[in-house]
Design an enzyme around this catalytic site. Structure first.
Site, PDB file in Angstrom:
ATOM      1  N   HIS A  49       1.542   9.576 -16.013  1.00 53.61           N
ATOM      2  CA  HIS A  49       1.985   8.194 -15.869  1.00 53.61           C
ATOM      3  C   HIS A  49       1.133   7.312 -16.774  1.00 53.61           C
ATOM      4  CE1 HIS A  49       4.485   8.867 -12.231  1.00 53.61           C
ATOM      5  NE2 HIS A  49       3.601   9.828 -11.992  1.00 53.61           N
ATOM      6  N   LEU A  50       1.790   6.588 -17.656  1.00 52.77           N
ATOM      7  CA  LEU A  50       1.086   5.663 -18.537  1.00 52.77           C
ATOM      8  C   LEU A  50       1.351   4.206 -18.198  1.00 52.77           C
ATOM      9  CD1 LEU A  50       1.519   7.381 -22.034  1.00 52.77           C
ATOM     10  CD2 LEU A  50      -0.554   7.234 -20.645  1.00 52.77           C
ATOM     11  N   ARG A  51       2.346   3.947 -17.350  1.00 52.31           N
ATOM     12  CA  ARG A  51       2.741   2.584 -17.012  1.00 52.31           C
ATOM     13  C   ARG A  51       3.190   1.835 -18.272  1.00 52.31           C
ATOM     14  NH1 ARG A  51       3.013   4.772 -12.168  1.00 52.31           N
ATOM     15  NH2 ARG A  51       1.067   4.805 -10.981  1.00 52.31           N
ATOM     16  N   ASP A  55      -0.510  14.456 -13.270  1.00 48.97           N
ATOM     17  CA  ASP A  55       0.018  13.365 -12.454  1.00 48.97           C
ATOM     18  C   ASP A  55      -1.003  12.234 -12.383  1.00 48.97           C
ATOM     19  OD1 ASP A  55       1.791  11.914 -10.907  1.00 48.97           O
ATOM     20  OD2 ASP A  55       1.284  12.932  -9.030  1.00 48.97           O
ATOM     21  N   LYS A  59      13.994  13.506 -15.132  1.00 51.56           N
ATOM     22  CA  LYS A  59      13.189  13.497 -13.909  1.00 51.56           C
ATOM     23  C   LYS A  59      14.037  13.114 -12.699  1.00 51.56           C
ATOM     24  CE  LYS A  59       9.543  13.518 -11.243  1.00 51.56           C
ATOM     25  NZ  LYS A  59       8.223  12.956 -11.537  1.00 51.56           N
ATOM     26  N   ALA A  97       0.119   4.796  -3.922  1.00 51.04           N
ATOM     27  CA  ALA A  97      -0.173   6.224  -4.031  1.00 51.04           C
ATOM     28  C   ALA A  97      -0.406   6.580  -5.493  1.00 51.04           C
ATOM     29  CB  ALA A  97       0.984   7.044  -3.472  1.00 51.04           C
ATOM     30  N   HIS A 111       2.680  16.200 -16.996  1.00 53.95           N
ATOM     31  CA  HIS A 111       3.097  15.183 -16.014  1.00 53.95           C
ATOM     32  C   HIS A 111       2.091  14.043 -16.081  1.00 53.95           C
ATOM     33  CE1 HIS A 111       4.824  14.136 -11.831  1.00 53.95           C
ATOM     34  NE2 HIS A 111       4.066  13.119 -12.231  1.00 53.95           N
ATOM     35  N   HIS A 164       3.852  18.619  -9.516  1.00 55.39           N
ATOM     36  CA  HIS A 164       2.724  18.414  -8.591  1.00 55.39           C
ATOM     37  C   HIS A 164       2.883  19.224  -7.297  1.00 55.39           C
ATOM     38  CE1 HIS A 164       5.637  15.479  -7.259  1.00 55.39           C
ATOM     39  NE2 HIS A 164       5.251  14.541  -8.108  1.00 55.39           N
ATOM     40  N   HIS A 201      10.462  15.735  -8.367  1.00 50.86           N
ATOM     41  CA  HIS A 201       9.518  15.306  -7.326  1.00 50.86           C
ATOM     42  C   HIS A 201      10.036  15.919  -6.037  1.00 50.86           C
ATOM     43  CE1 HIS A 201       6.627  12.371  -5.446  1.00 50.86           C
ATOM     44  NE2 HIS A 201       7.324  12.798  -4.391  1.00 50.86           N
TER      45      HIS A 201
END
Length: 375
Positions: A45-47, A277, A129, A293, A43, A204, A166
Site C-alpha cells: 500500500h502506497l496510498r 502488506d 484485486k 487497520a 502486496h 496476507h 483479500h
C-alpha cells in the site's frame, strides 16, 4: 544467492515459538553476509498524495518491484485509473531510485471484462484485486454478489490474469479470528471450482487453514505472507493493554497459526512468497477510539525477515521467499541486480517516519534486528 558461511541458531533458538533449533543446523558456523537477488514486494500500500511521497522511498530503497494495492478513495477501477495512479507514483519516486510499480485494478460488480483484458495485455496491470465489501480499509466498493463478477473472472482465467484475494468473509456472525477459514470454504473454493484455470493469490495468509489449503492445490494457487504475520500473534495486540500499531486486517491469530506461516515461508515451497502488506496510517488515525487497520513495515522488513529465517536455520531459503517465488508465480523474470544483508550490531531503525500527511510508526518486531541491507 551467495552465502558467506552456514548458520547456527543463536542461543539455541529454532522456530519462533517452538524453542527448538533445526537438527541439521546446530553445529554450523554463524553466517554474517548473505547476497540475494533484489527482492520484490507482492502486496504493498502506497496510498496517495503526501503519504505516497513520504512512504514510497522506504519501499523503493530495497525492493525493485511491488504489486500496488488499488484501494484508494475513489478506488483504482479502470485502466485509465491505473495509468493515472502509476504516473503519480513514478512522479513521487526520488531521483536515482529504481522501482517499478506493478498496478492492479479493484474488482467491483461493474468491472468491465474487456477493460481488464486490454489493461493486462498492454502490461499496464499485473493483477486484479478482490475485496469483499467491508473487509478492510477502503473496501466499501468491493464485491457483495459474486455472480455479478463471474464474467470478469472467466475472462481473467482465459487470459492468465491473476486474481489477488483479500480472504475474509464479512458476515457479522463469523468471529473475526475465523473469517479466513470460513472464506476458503464459502467463497474461495467455490470460485476456483467454478472458474477452472483462474490463477489466484491468497494475500496476507494468516492461518494454518490457509497454509493447508494452498499446499493441497498444486496448480494456479499461490499465497503471500507478510513480515508481521511471521512475528506477531494476537497476544501482541491485546496483552498488557491495546497495542494499536499491531492491529491489522486480517488480524493476527494464535501462535500455532503464526508458526504454520513461518514453516511455510521458510520451507522453500514456491507457492509462498513475500507480500509485506505494508500499510501506512498516520499515528492519530491509529491511536484513537476506532483506529485504522494496518502495519507499516517497509522500513525494516528485510532485517525482520533475516532474523526469522535465521532462527529457523533457513537463511539459504530467504532468496526463494523474497526474490524468486513471486516472480515465478507472476510469470516474470527475477531481478538481475542483488542486495547484500550483513549481520552486526543491532540496527537503530527510526520509531517513526515523517510524511506530509503526518507521522507513521514503523513496525516494531519486539526483538533486536542485527541484519541490515548493506548500502
Amino acid at each position: 544467492m551467495r552465502i558467506a558461511s552456514a548458520w547456527a541458531p543463536p542461543d539455541g533458538r529454532g522456530a519462533i515459538g517452538t524453542g527448538k533449533p533445526r537438527a541439521d543446523c546446530v553445529s554450523r558456523i554463524p553466517m554474517t553476509r548473505l547476497t540475494l537477488r533484489r527482492p520484490d514486494d507482492w502486496h504493498l500500500h502506497l496510498r496517495d498524495g503526501a503519504m505516497l511521497k513520504g512512504v514510497l522511498p522506504e519501499s523503493a530503497r530495497d525492493f525493485a518491484r511491488a504489486i500496488i494495492m488499488p484501494n484508494l478513495v475513489p478506488p483504482v477501477v479502470t485502466a485509465a485509473d491505473a495509468t493515472a495512479y502509476r504516473d503519480r507514483i513514478l512522479a513521487a519516486l526520488p531521483e536515482g531510485m529504481d522501482f517499478t510499480p506493478l498496478m492492479t485494478l479493484y474488482l467491483t460488480e461493474e468491472t468491465d471484462a474487456e477493460d481488464v483484458a486490454a489493461a493486462h495485455a498492454s502490461g499496464l496491470i499485473a493483477a486484479v484485486k478482490l475485496y469483499p465489501a467491508g473487509a478492510t480499509t477502503n473496501s466499501a466498493s468491493g464485491v457483495t454478489d459474486f455472480d455479478k463478477v463471474r464474467g470478469v473472472l472467466e475472462k481473467m482465467a482465459e487470459i492468465g490474469c491473476p486474481l489477488c484475494v483479500h480472504g475474509e468473509v464479512v458476515d457479522p456472525e463469523v468471529d473475526i479470528f475465523d473469517r479466513e477459514a470460513v472464506f476458503i470454504d464459502r467463497v474461495l473454493d467455490p470460485i476456483r471450482r467454478a472458474t477452472p484455470g483462474l490463477r489466484v493469490v491468497m494475500e496476507h495468509l494468516t492461518t494454518a487453514d490457509g497454509v493447508d489449503y494452498v499446499k493441497a492445490n498444486e496448480a494456479d494457487l499461490g499465497a503471500t505472507i507478510t513480515t508481521h504475520h511471521l512475528i506477531i500473534t494476537r497476544n501482541h495486540i491485546l496483552v498488557g493493554g491495546i497495542k494499536p500499531h499491531y492491529y491489522c486486517l486480517p488480524v493476527a491469530k494464535r501462535a500455532r497459526h503464526r508458526d504454520a506461516l513461518v514453516a511455510a515461508a521458510t520451507s522453500g515451497d514456491a507457492r509462498f512468497f513475500l507480500g509485506t502488506d505494508s500499510a501506512p496510517h498516520t499515528d492519530p488515525t491509529k491511536e484513537c477510539a476506532c483506529g485504522c487497520a494496518g502495519i507499516f513495515s517497509a522500513t525494516n522488513t528485510l532485517s525482520c525477515l533475516a532474523e526469522v529465517f535465521e532462527r529457523e536455520g533457513a537463511l539459504d531459503r530467504l532468496e526463494a521467499f523474497a526474490s524468486l517465488n513471486g516472480p515465478a508465480f507472476y510469470r516474470m523474470a527475477p531481478n538481475d541486480d542483488t542486495i547484500t544483508l550483513v549481520k552486526g550490531d543491532a540496527v537503530a531503525y527510526p520509531d517513526k517516519i515523517a510524511t506530509g500527511a503526518g507521522p507513521v510508526t514503523v513496525f516494531d518486531p519486539g526483538f533486536p534486528l542485527h541484519w541490515r541491507v548493506e548500502r
